[in-house]
Design a protein around this motif. Structure first.
Motif, short mmCIF file in Angstrom:
data_model
loop_
_atom_site.label_atom_id
_atom_site.label_comp_id
_atom_site.label_asym_id
_atom_site.label_seq_id
_atom_site.Cartn_x
_atom_site.Cartn_y
_atom_site.Cartn_z
N GLY A 147 92.14 3.90 -7.40
CA GLY A 147 92.42 3.66 -5.93
C GLY A 147 91.58 3.87 -4.89
O GLY A 147 91.19 3.41 -3.97
N GLY A 148 91.19 5.32 -4.83
CA GLY A 148 90.22 5.90 -3.89
C GLY A 148 89.11 5.40 -4.17
O GLY A 148 88.48 5.20 -3.15
N ASN A 149 88.34 4.93 -5.27
CA ASN A 149 87.19 4.39 -5.27
C ASN A 149 87.16 3.20 -4.70
O ASN A 149 86.19 2.66 -3.95
CB ASN A 149 86.72 4.20 -6.65
N MET A 150 88.19 2.21 -4.97
CA MET A 150 88.41 1.05 -4.37
C MET A 150 88.18 0.96 -2.87
O MET A 150 87.69 0.21 -2.21
CB MET A 150 89.57 0.08 -4.84
N GLY A 151 89.05 2.16 -2.34
CA GLY A 151 89.31 2.29 -0.80
C GLY A 151 88.04 2.58 -0.17
O GLY A 151 87.73 1.90 0.95
N VAL A 152 87.14 3.44 -0.75
CA VAL A 152 85.87 3.67 -0.16
C VAL A 152 84.97 2.56 -0.26
O VAL A 152 84.51 2.26 0.95
CB VAL A 152 85.20 4.94 -1.07
N TYR A 153 85.14 1.87 -1.19
CA TYR A 153 84.12 0.63 -1.18
C TYR A 153 84.45 -0.29 -0.11
O TYR A 153 83.70 -0.87 0.37
CB TYR A 153 84.33 0.15 -2.78
N ASN A 154 85.73 -0.75 -0.08
CA ASN A 154 86.27 -1.60 0.61
C ASN A 154 86.12 -1.34 2.19
O ASN A 154 85.64 -1.85 3.11
CB ASN A 154 87.66 -1.99 0.60
N THR A 155 86.15 0.21 2.67
CA THR A 155 86.11 0.83 3.97
C THR A 155 84.65 0.52 4.46
O THR A 155 84.48 -0.09 5.60
CB THR A 155 86.17 2.27 3.78
N PHE A 156 83.75 0.79 3.43
CA PHE A 156 82.40 0.89 3.87
C PHE A 156 81.71 -0.80 4.13
O PHE A 156 81.07 -1.24 5.09
CB PHE A 156 81.21 1.46 3.06
N ARG A 157 82.34 -1.52 3.18
CA ARG A 157 81.93 -3.10 3.23
C ARG A 157 82.49 -3.62 4.56
O ARG A 157 81.90 -4.65 5.27
CB ARG A 157 82.63 -3.71 2.23
N LEU A 158 83.75 -3.34 4.94
CA LEU A 158 84.42 -3.82 6.12
C LEU A 158 83.74 -3.34 7.33
O LEU A 158 83.56 -4.13 8.47
CB LEU A 158 85.85 -3.62 6.03
N ILE A 159 83.30 -1.94 7.47
CA ILE A 159 82.54 -1.61 8.49
C ILE A 159 81.42 -2.43 8.68
O ILE A 159 80.93 -2.74 9.82
CB ILE A 159 82.16 0.05 8.20
#
Length: 435
Positions: A147-159
């Protein structure tokens, strides 16, 4: 400790996940640039040629929607092919190479037909990137930190996706640009139009992503050794305990979620008239959802590693119902901003935990196929939302948002009844665990 090591330790993810997240942030900047630039470009005097008997606004809509349709439709195919090949990195690089070339091709395009072909090729190119990059993140993670890995990936993609539109309009508006280079002393300075400058920015960001993936990302050994032969997308629950397969159910919920957040996109005139506001307020309200996603994706993903995926998904889907419906009844710009922000908070509770839960259920060598169900559903939802609001707005300002509330309520019910928790017990993730 080196800067990369500090970042890896701070975000508690595999270095390759962080590199892939930064690469997606870079190509996200360039790709979101085009969302703003292409309609302006199509409407400019630069583009001419046959319109096939259609109005200019219709041509713009077709060019933009073709990208989403081809992208979403091709994702299950590319995800499955990457599973069969047992490779992720190669597929991501093919997609980034295609994105780089097509971004540059806009500089030489001057007709509607050429733009249609280029945008279609871009949709196919991105279909190589999305399911395979998510699958790679999934395979580089474990049950206790997925879950944390998916969150980090999605965060930077959305930035990256959120940053592009902020500057895209300014790049076009402040052009043309004049470059004085020593090599051009005899022929004069080089002049670049605002449109060409935007396309060059998109090209460079895609090329940077390609280089980052080439140098810093590699396939895990498990992917290479265990590509599965049985890669069909299940609709019915194979165990017989439930009516629907849990991954398919999450796909339906993701479709409804994406549609509900995209309802807002195509009714700007009606929203501005209803709230007696200008375009600046609309832009802030539109961005509120993305802001909530950027701030909450990683902490929610990490929390789902500790407390389970299902509670966050169910609660997020339930909260989407009132936060969507209320947008049809608010009377001030400030309240609409808060409603959109609240909707973003609800959405953040669904995204990363859903991907993590689907990743938990994916066997070795089938992450591309399983996770493409969710990424495809999100793409179709983003296309469905604007279409639905465009049709329903004629029945009253509240109609699109009531529709969004209805479908998210159905999605919440499906998740509650058809999806089980995948974590047997809370998995406490600490910095010490990564040492």
């Amino acid at each position: 400790m080196d800067p990369v090591g500090r970042l890896v330790r701070a975000f508690r993810v595999d270095q390759r996940v962080l590199a892939l997240a930064f690469a997606r942030m870079a190509d996200g900047v360039g790709n979101s640039f085009l969302i703003i630039v292409i309609p302006l470009y199509v409407g400019s005097e630069v583009v001419s040629g046959r319109t096939f008997g259609l109005e200019e606004a219709v041509i713009i809509g077709i060019i933009l929607s073709l990208y989403g349709f081809l992208n979403s439709s091709a994702q299950p195919i590319t995800g499955r092919l990457s599973d069969r090949a047992g490779k992720r990195k190669a597929f991501i690089l093919v997609g980034l190479a295609g994105l780089t070339v097509t971004n540059l091709a806009y500089v030489f395009a001057g007709s509607y037909a050429q733009l249609l072909v280029i945008r279609g090729l871009q949709g196919v190119s991105v279909a190589f990137i999305v399911p395979t990059s998510i699958a790679l993140v999934n395979e580089l993670a474990t049950t206790r930190d997925r879950g944390g890995n998916m969150g980090v990936y999605n965060t930077f993609r959305l930035i990256g996706f959120g940053a592009g539109p902020v500057v895209a309009g300014a790049v076009v508006a402040t052009g043309p640009y004049t470059l004085s280079l020593p090599a051009l002393e005899t022929t004069g300075a080089l002049t670049i139009s605002g449109f060409d400058a935007a396309f060059y920015v998109a090209t460079v960001t895609a090329a940077i992503s390609y280089l980052m993936v080439t140098v810093l990302v590699s396939d895990p050994d498990a992917t290479k050794a265990n590509a599965s032969d049985d890669l069909a997308i299940a609709v019915r629950d194979p165990t017989g305990d439930k009516l629907l397969d849990p991954v398919f159910t999450l796909g339906i919920a993701t479709l409804f979620l994406a549609a509900s957040i995209a309802l807002f996109a195509t009714i700007q005139p009606q929203v501005n008239t209803h709230l007696e506001q200008g375009s600046t307020w609309f832009g802030l309200q539109f961005a509120a959802f993305v802001l909530a996603q950027i701030l909450l994706q990683t902490p929610v993903g990490r929390a789902s590693d500790r407390f389970g995926r299902r509670p966050f998904i169910v609660l997020g889907m339930v909260l989407l119902v009132p936060t969507t419906v209320v947008q049809g009844f608010v009377l001030t710009s400030e309240m609409m901003f808060l409603a959109r922000l609240s909707q973003g908070i609800a959405g953040a509770m669904v995204f990363a935990p859903s991907l993590a839960l689907a990743g938990d259920l994916a066997g070795e060598g089938e992450s591309g196929t399983k996770l493409s169900v969710l990424t495809m559903a999100f793409g179709f939802g983003i296309a469905l939302g604007p279409f639905a609001s465009g049709v329903l707005i004629s029945y009253g300002f509240q109609a699109p948002f009531l529709f969004g509330g209805l479908i998210t309520a159905i999605g919440a019910g499906l998740v509650y009844t058809q999806v089980e928790e995948t974590l047997e017990r809370p998995a406490r993730v600490s910095v010490a665990d990564d040492d």
